[in-house]
Design an enzyme around this catalytic site. Structure first.
Site, PDB file in Angstrom:
ATOM      1  N   LYS A  13      23.102-118.452  21.131  1.00  0.00           N
ATOM      2  CA  LYS A  13      24.239-117.826  21.837  1.00  0.00           C
ATOM      3  C   LYS A  13      24.538-118.572  23.138  1.00  0.00           C
ATOM      4  O   LYS A  13      25.666-118.918  23.425  1.00  0.00           O
ATOM      5  CB  LYS A  13      23.935-116.352  22.192  1.00  0.00           C
ATOM      6  CG  LYS A  13      23.627-115.469  21.031  1.00  0.00           C
ATOM      7  CD  LYS A  13      23.380-114.040  21.479  1.00  0.00           C
ATOM      8  CE  LYS A  13      22.147-113.860  22.350  1.00  0.00           C
ATOM      9  NZ  LYS A  13      20.866-114.167  21.695  1.00  0.00           N
ATOM     10  N   ARG A 127      11.625-124.192  23.143  1.00  0.00           N
ATOM     11  CA  ARG A 127      12.686-124.089  24.155  1.00  0.00           C
ATOM     12  C   ARG A 127      12.136-124.355  25.560  1.00  0.00           C
ATOM     13  O   ARG A 127      11.054-123.918  25.912  1.00  0.00           O
ATOM     14  CB  ARG A 127      13.326-122.705  24.134  1.00  0.00           C
ATOM     15  CG  ARG A 127      14.286-122.544  25.321  1.00  0.00           C
ATOM     16  CD  ARG A 127      15.236-121.446  25.157  1.00  0.00           C
ATOM     17  NE  ARG A 127      14.585-120.153  25.023  1.00  0.00           N
ATOM     18  CZ  ARG A 127      15.261-119.031  24.817  1.00  0.00           C
ATOM     19  NH1 ARG A 127      16.569-119.064  24.696  1.00  0.00           N
ATOM     20  NH2 ARG A 127      14.617-117.896  24.706  1.00  0.00           N
ATOM     21  N   ARG A 171      10.897-109.043  20.622  1.00  0.00           N
ATOM     22  CA  ARG A 171      12.342-109.170  20.884  1.00  0.00           C
ATOM     23  C   ARG A 171      13.141-109.111  19.589  1.00  0.00           C
ATOM     24  O   ARG A 171      14.235-108.541  19.542  1.00  0.00           O
ATOM     25  CB  ARG A 171      12.626-110.466  21.638  1.00  0.00           C
ATOM     26  CG  ARG A 171      12.218-110.380  23.108  1.00  0.00           C
ATOM     27  CD  ARG A 171      12.076-111.739  23.735  1.00  0.00           C
ATOM     28  NE  ARG A 171      13.318-112.485  23.783  1.00  0.00           N
ATOM     29  CZ  ARG A 171      13.380-113.804  23.935  1.00  0.00           C
ATOM     30  NH1 ARG A 171      12.285-114.517  24.046  1.00  0.00           N
ATOM     31  NH2 ARG A 171      14.547-114.394  23.994  1.00  0.00           N
TER      32      ARG A 171
END
Ligand code: AP5
Ligand code: MG
Length: 213
Positions: A13, A127, A171
């Protein structure tokens, strides 16, 4: 143009929203980035948000709504925005619809970036994030020019506190329970667009541009 990005944690996103913001000259508003900036600066909001975020839980709706409604008042939101990570629950989506309706306004697109859970776990472990400017990299897929340093602002890259495998799992659970229902919500509003987020990021962006025009 007013756009909402939907998708699981790690779907891309933020990566796509930054490019949309640049191409269409609208601000990229990420509630996660705003919370992380507050945590870094030790603000009261940051302190409250941290306890939820570190556990992979959502920050309560009231806190998030206050923050975002305040952000919408800024001058740069006049011509629209791309929202990344908000709304994240049905009550947040309803509050947004209501706030826009009060101004005779509405969203144009809800873009759902679709990636399978298995791929997400791999992505998150690689990441690296810049807590100064919000830049996002991946040690294999999208590496920075100099290891550990943000290309855009030169700050040090870090692994996000919530990217530990057990927190990512939590999450994802929270996403499926509380956020995934937004896909149907925006489908019912007639503005949902599904895009494949597993493609190389330029290809996913190409699909998004073909939708936005
Ligand atoms: P937030 O910061 O929004 O995190 P998230 O939704 O969990 O999503 P991420 O930022 O982890 O992933 P992304 O989809 O942006 O993916 P990215 O582009 O980085 O929220 C964090 C926390 O804040 C929440 O858990 C919650 O506690 C709180 N919060 C925030 N908003 C809230 C709200 N509205 N209400 C309540 N609480 C809220 O990409 C991921 C990785 O993949 C990167 O390394 C990237 O380089 C790589 N990548 C991207 N695209 C590709 C591709 N096509 N191919 C290969 N690799 C790719
Ligand atoms: Mg993000």
């Amino acid at each position: 143009m007013k756009i909402v990005m939907l998708g699981a944690p790690g779907a891309g996103k933020g990566t796509q929203a930054k490019r949309i913001a640049e191409k269409y000259s609208i601000p990229h508003i990420s509630t996660g980035d705003i919370f992380r900036a507050n945590i870094k600066n030790n603000t009261e909001l940051g302190l409250k948000a941290k306890s939820y975020m570190d556990q992979g839980m959502l920050v309560p709706d009231e806190l998030t709504l206050d923050l975002i409604m305040d952000r919408f008042k800024d001058e740069d939101c006049k011509n629209g925005y791309v929202l990344d990570g908000f709304p994240r629950t049905i009550p947040q989506a309803e509050a947004l619809t209501k706030a826009l309706q009060e101004k005779n306004d509405k969203l144009d697109y809800a873009i759902n970036v679709e990636v399978k859970d298995e791929e997400i776990i791999t992505r998150m472990s690689g990441r690296r994030a810049c807590l100064s400017c919000g830049g996002t990299y991946h040690i294999v897929n999208i590496p920075p020019k100099v290891e550990g340093i943000c290309d855009k602002c030169g700050a040090e890259l870090v692994q996000r506190a919530d990217d530990k495998p057990e927190t990512v799992k939590k999450r994802l659970e929270v996403y499926h329970e509380l956020t995934q229902p937004l896909i149907e919500y925006y489908d019912n509003e007639g503005i949902l667009k599904e895009v494949n987020g597993s493609l190389p990021m330029d290809e996913t962006f190409g699909i998004i541009v073909s939708i936005l025009g």
